[in-house]
Structures are given as structure tokens and as C-alpha cells.
Design a protein around this motif. Structure first.
Motif, PDB file in Angstrom:
ATOM      1  N   ARG A 119     -29.293 -20.310  35.949  1.00 39.94           N
ATOM      2  CA  ARG A 119     -30.578 -19.699  35.320  1.00 39.94           C
ATOM      3  C   ARG A 119     -31.539 -19.762  35.938  1.00 39.94           C
ATOM      4  O   ARG A 119     -32.796 -19.409  35.621  1.00 39.94           O
ATOM      5  N   PRO A 122     -33.250 -16.193  38.610  1.00 43.11           N
ATOM      6  CA  PRO A 122     -34.584 -15.382  38.422  1.00 43.11           C
ATOM      7  C   PRO A 122     -35.681 -15.769  39.003  1.00 43.11           C
ATOM      8  O   PRO A 122     -36.551 -14.997  39.487  1.00 43.11           O
ATOM      9  N   LEU A 123     -36.151 -17.312  38.652  1.00 42.89           N
ATOM     10  CA  LEU A 123     -37.217 -17.971  39.172  1.00 42.89           C
ATOM     11  C   LEU A 123     -37.196 -17.603  40.736  1.00 42.89           C
ATOM     12  O   LEU A 123     -38.328 -17.436  41.163  1.00 42.89           O
ATOM     13  N   TRP A 144     -44.591 -15.303  34.756  1.00 45.80           N
ATOM     14  CA  TRP A 144     -43.198 -15.863  34.243  1.00 45.80           C
ATOM     15  C   TRP A 144     -42.643 -14.864  33.584  1.00 45.80           C
ATOM     16  O   TRP A 144     -43.044 -14.044  32.967  1.00 45.80           O
ATOM     17  N   VAL A 145     -41.310 -14.444  33.911  1.00 53.86           N
ATOM     18  CA  VAL A 145     -40.260 -15.273  34.715  1.00 53.86           C
ATOM     19  C   VAL A 145     -40.477 -14.718  36.266  1.00 53.86           C
ATOM     20  O   VAL A 145     -40.538 -15.772  37.014  1.00 53.86           O
ATOM     21  N   ASN A 146     -40.561 -13.618  36.291  1.00 55.05           N
ATOM     22  CA  ASN A 146     -40.630 -13.233  37.746  1.00 55.05           C
ATOM     23  C   ASN A 146     -41.293 -11.635  38.122  1.00 55.05           C
ATOM     24  O   ASN A 146     -41.123 -10.954  38.950  1.00 55.05           O
ATOM     25  N   TYR A 265     -46.993 -13.593  23.672  1.00 53.99           N
ATOM     26  CA  TYR A 265     -45.287 -13.694  24.249  1.00 53.99           C
ATOM     27  C   TYR A 265     -44.654 -12.755  23.090  1.00 53.99           C
ATOM     28  O   TYR A 265     -44.919 -12.435  21.821  1.00 53.99           O
ATOM     29  N   SER A 285     -35.805 -26.401  33.633  1.00 55.94           N
ATOM     30  CA  SER A 285     -34.604 -25.456  33.448  1.00 55.94           C
ATOM     31  C   SER A 285     -35.429 -24.036  33.670  1.00 55.94           C
ATOM     32  O   SER A 285     -34.919 -23.155  33.570  1.00 55.94           O
ATOM     33  N   GLY A 286     -36.930 -24.176  33.780  1.00 51.97           N
ATOM     34  CA  GLY A 286     -37.464 -23.010  34.100  1.00 51.97           C
ATOM     35  C   GLY A 286     -38.116 -22.244  32.588  1.00 51.97           C
ATOM     36  O   GLY A 286     -38.661 -21.237  32.757  1.00 51.97           O
ATOM     37  N   ALA A 287     -37.847 -23.101  31.623  1.00 50.81           N
ATOM     38  CA  ALA A 287     -38.271 -22.610  30.494  1.00 50.81           C
ATOM     39  C   ALA A 287     -39.768 -22.777  30.170  1.00 50.81           C
ATOM     40  O   ALA A 287     -40.371 -23.727  30.766  1.00 50.81           O
ATOM     41  N   LEU A 298     -43.798 -24.505  21.759  1.00 47.21           N
ATOM     42  CA  LEU A 298     -42.790 -23.761  21.595  1.00 47.21           C
ATOM     43  C   LEU A 298     -42.083 -23.607  22.990  1.00 47.21           C
ATOM     44  O   LEU A 298     -42.828 -23.448  23.966  1.00 47.21           O
ATOM     45  N   VAL A 299     -41.022 -23.811  23.294  1.00 46.68           N
ATOM     46  CA  VAL A 299     -40.402 -23.737  24.517  1.00 46.68           C
ATOM     47  C   VAL A 299     -39.414 -22.397  24.626  1.00 46.68           C
ATOM     48  O   VAL A 299     -38.417 -22.314  23.566  1.00 46.68           O
ATOM     49  N   GLU A 300     -39.763 -21.583  25.321  1.00 49.73           N
ATOM     50  CA  GLU A 300     -39.172 -20.109  25.276  1.00 49.73           C
ATOM     51  C   GLU A 300     -38.184 -20.209  26.794  1.00 49.73           C
ATOM     52  O   GLU A 300     -38.776 -20.169  27.869  1.00 49.73           O
ATOM     53  N   ASN A 301     -37.254 -19.497  26.440  1.00 52.49           N
ATOM     54  CA  ASN A 301     -36.363 -19.763  27.788  1.00 52.49           C
ATOM     55  C   ASN A 301     -35.975 -18.216  27.818  1.00 52.49           C
ATOM     56  O   ASN A 301     -35.185 -17.973  28.905  1.00 52.49           O
ATOM     57  N   SER A 302     -36.475 -17.088  27.404  1.00 51.38           N
ATOM     58  CA  SER A 302     -36.361 -15.739  27.564  1.00 51.38           C
ATOM     59  C   SER A 302     -37.690 -15.200  27.030  1.00 51.38           C
ATOM     60  O   SER A 302     -38.365 -15.750  26.644  1.00 51.38           O
TER      61      SER A 302
ATOM     62  N   ARG B 129     -31.439 -15.964  24.140  1.00 49.43           N
ATOM     63  CA  ARG B 129     -31.598 -14.966  23.053  1.00 49.43           C
ATOM     64  C   ARG B 129     -30.523 -14.115  23.280  1.00 49.43           C
ATOM     65  O   ARG B 129     -29.871 -13.673  24.267  1.00 49.43           O
ATOM     66  N   SER B 160     -29.396 -12.896  26.771  1.00 55.78           N
ATOM     67  CA  SER B 160     -30.407 -12.865  27.667  1.00 55.78           C
ATOM     68  C   SER B 160     -31.272 -14.464  27.983  1.00 55.78           C
ATOM     69  O   SER B 160     -31.674 -14.891  27.078  1.00 55.78           O
ATOM     70  N   MET B 162     -33.693 -16.681  30.636  1.00 59.96           N
ATOM     71  CA  MET B 162     -34.542 -16.508  31.976  1.00 59.96           C
ATOM     72  C   MET B 162     -34.560 -14.958  32.524  1.00 59.96           C
ATOM     73  O   MET B 162     -34.508 -14.746  33.498  1.00 59.96           O
ATOM     74  N   ARG B 164     -32.429 -12.941  32.802  1.00 59.50           N
ATOM     75  CA  ARG B 164     -31.353 -12.391  33.439  1.00 59.50           C
ATOM     76  C   ARG B 164     -30.082 -12.029  32.055  1.00 59.50           C
ATOM     77  O   ARG B 164     -29.877 -13.084  31.329  1.00 59.50           O
TER      78      ARG B 164
END
Lengths: 311, 218
Positions: A119, A122-123, A144-146, A265, A285-287, A298-302, B129, B160, B162, B164
Motif C-alpha cells: 500500500r 503509490p506514495l 496526497w496521495v501522489n 476531501y 501506513s500512508g493514510a 478522520l483517518v483516510e486511506n483512500s 474504499r 481502492s 492509497m 491503488r
């Protein structure tokens, strides 16, 4: 301008081993640098260059899927480059304008990482692209993300997908990269939001040299993800997962201007913006950690963000 | 299995829920560390709330490893029905059971619990997600989820994480998409159900379950 890039694995390898490239990582001890580069060495082990393609990712996917039962899998690190894309697209159904002069490529990376490290790819790709652009004198940042941008104008975009195909169901991360290098004319709807290295520098860049440099930085940053995984596996089971700065995330912080910004967001932030917040942190984790006005976290991982303020 | 046999099982399941309409949620240590409880036996706890489920529930315990303290909150409402008091202040291994929350089930939850024993459930591979693949989404838009048949090996969902995208393939027996437990673009925890698929021959049983629970449950 044909935009055709000339690049071979040998030419790339020679650059990666040279002093010029090593000088970008002066702070890194030789032992670590060599270990990282060894992990990233497959990048560009096979390079295909096309005058034009509908999409590089589609051709890469076809190549993965076409591997028969008696054939070896597609080499991880295979790169497909095109002088222009006729059907380029970004996330969702967004179009990607990819005329001659840009660097348009797709990379296949064998999926051998543990999920918690996969995961981070992408970073890592974002850091690689940003560092490659900066190495030419363009003050780019990662959002963020890239997303790669210069003063809010997009200069590069990245797509990451996972794909399983071929007779042995080989699994790859497919990484699509587009960098506006020497293309300076944009369609009217992109003129206010896009830019290129040529436009920023006021002169064209050496496209072959930039593509080579980009692949070399990809070698380093993808290798760094594997090196981080190695470090984690070397630690005892009781220490695993403990909160500590991850090298990939730490590197991303250096190239990003996201933290501290007011953002909007959304999963698809253009079509469906969800909420406003301040980007307060990125976790191991990159979130992205976001703080809306009510003070909760809020922790967003996508998903994706838009900046609402100036840096 | 005949419909009669299924009926007998169904009666058993229904009477089980009738005599004890609660879900008992065991809470375990998420990793090794020293535990300090924040609740007692009998404490009422709240689950997550807010528009984006962003307001955490009641703090259950704090677990500390390498001087990093992490508060674990309740995801569901209910009452702490048991708590391993002897572990308070002790170092525990990952996975150690710490407490149990007795969660009162609503009619809708009972139907879902029963359905999840009958349907083929596709769980979320990772916290990410999710959205339907373009083909499945277009079929859902045209006819509704319960008209969409999925087969083993179909690419049905995209995960989905990060930025990806990873396709998720269906691995169960063929059937129709009966229940969808996420909204496209929502964040779903690892292991939480994404959707339930029902073989067409089981549809009458499913309908019967829903009708009976709705009719008989107060």
C-alpha cells in the motif's frame, strides 16, 4: 516535436551506477543505498518504446494476460513508454491529455510485498516522480496521495492498479505515470490547472535524459519500500507494527506540501466533495489524518484532496 | 437439503434469537502490550457515530507498547457483560480476549444475522474504499442488484487503497447479489461483509425468512 524517447536498459543501468545519481542520496550510507538499489534494480530491465499508443497500461495488461502455461511470467520492472497517448485517462472517467513532448509510461512491478508495504507503493512512486522533476530544477511538490504539482498546477499524475493475469495468475502492481515535460500547449479547460517542465523552466528538457532519470528514481523509491519491509521482518515479532517513522513515509513528507493545508476531501473530490478539513498528519501506513472544524480526527486511506488555501 | 430441513433449521435459529436477542461481541487485544481498562462490568457503551462514522465510540481500554499508548474504542453500543479484571495493568499477548459487549439486536440486525448464515458472504480483504466494477455497476443501475447474477471468477468489486485500485474477484457459487453492505466509495473495515450472494434456488427460503421475522418479531 515527435516526443519519441530513446532509452535502453543498459543506458539506464549505467546511469543508476554513476556518481551523478548517487549524489542525489548523499545522506544515505553506501550499505543502505546499495541494498535499496538492489531491490529496485529490476525497474527498466525491459523497455519498450512506442511512437504512440492508446494507453501504456492497456498494453502492459495485455502482456501480463498473454503469458501462456509454458512461458516465463512478464519480467517485473518491464516499462512501456509512448511518445503520445491517444486514449489516456486518469482516475474514474477523467481524460488525460498526453501529446508529444511528455513522458508517458507504464511499469509492471511483481506483487511480492506484504500488503502493508504494497500500500506504500503509490506514495513511493509520488516521491520518485517529484524528485525526478525537482532534479531538473522545477520546484515540484506532492499532493496526497501522489499528484505532482508546481504552485497548484498539475505537472504529473500517477495511476496504480493491481492486475492478475497469465496462465499462472501472476499478480502485478501496474503503475502508470504521466509527466508534462516539453508539452506546453494545453486544451482550454486545462490551461488554468496544468503546467509542464518546459513552461516552468522556459526551455525544453532533454527528454531521453529525463526519462532515464525518472526510471532511476523509481528504482530507488520502489527499492526503499522493499528495504523497509526487510527492516520490519528483521525486527522481533513483539516489535513489529510499533509506531515509528517509516522511511517511505518520511521521504514522502520531504516532497509533499500537504500537511498543514486546508483541504476539501472526497473519494472523487471533483464530483462528490465530502468535507473540509486541515491535513494534520500522515500515519505510518500512508493514510492522511484530517481534522474538520469540529475538532475530531478522520483517518483516510483512500480518496483525494483539493487544496483550499495557498501554501 | 430439502426445504423442510431448512425450515427446521430456520425455526431453531429463530427461537435462538427469540430467547436471547443479543449479539455478544468479544473484544481482543489488537497487539501485545500492557492493558488498562477504561470501563467496568455493567458499563453502558456507545458505538461509532457521526455523519462519516467519525466520532469514536466509548473508550474500552488503553493498550501500551513501547511507550505508545493506544485507546481502543467500542464499535457497537451495548453493555459490558464480562471483563477479565485480572488482566488490568498486565502485559497481554495479541488476540487475548479482554471483554465482551452484549449488544441488543434490532429486527433488521436479526434478519441480517440470519441471512448471513444462509448467503455466501464476500468479506472486505483490507480496510479500504470499495466500489462495484464498471460492468456490475452498470448492470445494477439497469436492473437493480437482485437481478445481477455473478459467477465464480467474475471481477465484481474494485478495492481502492492509497489511490491503488485492485480488482476483487467473486469466488463463491453462482447466484444473485441479494444484499449489499456498503455504499460505493465507503470505507469498509477488513473482514466486514461487502455483499451477500444467494443461489437462485435458495431465494424462496430467503424471502420466507424475511417475511417471518418481520411478521413475528416485536
Amino acid at each position: 516535436m515527435t516526443g519519441k524517447i530513446s532509452l535502453s536498459p543498459r543506458f539506464l543501468d549505467s546511469y543508476r551506477r554513476g556518481e551523478t545519481f548517487r549524489s542525489f542520496f548523499k545522506e544515505q550510507p553506501d550499505r543502505v543505498f546499495e541494498r535499496v538499489m538492489r531491490y529496485g534494480a529490476p525497474v527498466g530491465c525491459r523497455i519498450e518504446v512506442h511512437d504512440q499508443l492508446p494507453r501504456c497500461m492497456d498494453l502492459l495488461r495485455e502482456q501480463v494476460a498473454a503469458v501462456g502455461p509454458e512461458q516465463p511470467p512478464l519480467a517485473g520492472g518491464t516499462v512501456i513508454l509512448a511518445g503520445k497517448l491517444t486514449g489516456g485517462n486518469g482516475r474514474f472517467d477523467r481524460e488525460w491529455f498526453a501529446p508529444p513532448g511528455g513522458v508517458w509510461l507504464a511499469l509492471a512491478w511483481a506483487d511480492t510485498l506484504l500488503p502493508e508495504y504494497g500500500r506504500l507503493l503509490p506514495l513511493a512512486v509520488g516521491s520518485a516522480c517529484c524528485q525526478a522533476v525537482r532534479s531538473c530544477g522545477v520546484e515540484a511538490h506532492v499532493k496526497w496521495v501522489n499528484d505532482i504539482h508546481v504552485a497548484g498546477r498539475k505537472i504529473g499524475g500517477i495511476l496504480c492498479e493491481t492486475f492478475t493475469g497469465g496462465a499462472a495468475a501472476d499478480r502485478y502492481h501496474l503503475i502508470g505515470i504521466g509527466i508534462n515535460a516539453n508539452n506546453i500547449d494545453f486544451p482550454p479547460d486545462l490551461q488554468a490547472t496544468a503546467t509542464s517542465m518546459h513552461a516552468v523552466l522556459g526551455r525544453p528538457v532533454d527528454l531521453d535524459g529525463f526519462a532515464r532519470r525518472l526510471l532511476a528514481f523509481l528504482s530507488y523509491h520502489l527499492g526503499l519500500v522493499h528495504y523497509c519491509e526487510e527492516l520490519e521482518l528483521r525486527r522481533g515479532p513483539d516489535e513489529r507494527g510499533a509506531r515509528q517513522e517509516n522511511l517511505v513515509v518520511g521521504t514522502w513528507r520531504r516532497f509533499s506540501d500537504t500537511l498543514g493545508r486546508r483541504v476539501m476531501y472526497g473519494y472523487d473530490v471533483v464530483r462528490d466533495p465530502r468535507y473540509r478539513a486541515v491535513a494534520v498528519d500522515i500515519d505510518s501506513s500512508g493514510a492522511l489524518v484530517l481534522q474538520p472544524a469540529d475538532g475530531c480526527r478522520l483517518v483516510e486511506n483512500s480518496g483525494e484532496i483539493l487544496y483550499l488555501d495557498s501554501p | 437439503m430439502s426445504l423442510a430441513q431448512q425450515d427446521i433449521q430456520f425455526d431453531e435459529i429463530l427461537s435462538r434469537y427469540r430467547s436471547d436477542p443479543f449479539d455478544y461481541v468479544d473484544i481482543h487485544a489488537v497487539h501485545a502490550g500492557q492493558v488498562r481498562f477504561l470501563v467496568e462490568e455493567g458499563s453502558e457503551v456507545e458505538g461509532v457515530s457521526g455523519e462519516w462514522k467519525h466520532i469514536p465510540g466509548t473508550g474500552l481500554f488503553e493498550i501500551t507498547r513501547e511507550r505508545n499508548a493506544k485507546v481502543i474504542t467500542s464499535k457497537t453500543n451495548g453493555v459490558v457483560s464480562s471483563l477479565n479484571k485480572e488482566l488490568d495493568g498486565e502485559f497481554v499477548e495479541a488476540g487475548t480476549k479482554l471483554l465482551t459487549i452484549k449488544h441488543p439486536l434490532k429486527k433488521k440486525e436479526i434478519i441480517e444475522s440470519i441471512l448471513q448464515e444462509v448467503l455466501y458472504i464476500l468479506p472486505a480483504p483490507e480496510r479500504a474504499r470499495y466500489y462495484f466494477s464498471m460492468d456490475v455497476q452498470s448492470r445494477i443501475n439497469q436492473k437493480g442488484a437482485r437481478s445481477v447474477v455473478v459467477q465464480h471468477g467474475d471481477e465484481i468489486i474494485t478495492m481502492s487503497l492509497m489511490k491503488r485500485d485492485t480488482p476483487v474477484y467473486y469466488t463463491g457459487e453462482p447466484g444473485i447479489i441479494h444484499s449489499v453492505y456498503f455504499k460505493p466509495g465507503d470505507s469498509v473495515d477488513q473482514g466486514a461483509p461487502l455483499m451477500g450472494v444467494c443461489p437462485e434456488e435458495k431465494l424462496p427460503l430467503i424471502r420466507k425468512i424475511i417475511t417471518r421475522v418481520k411478521a413475528e418479531w416485536e
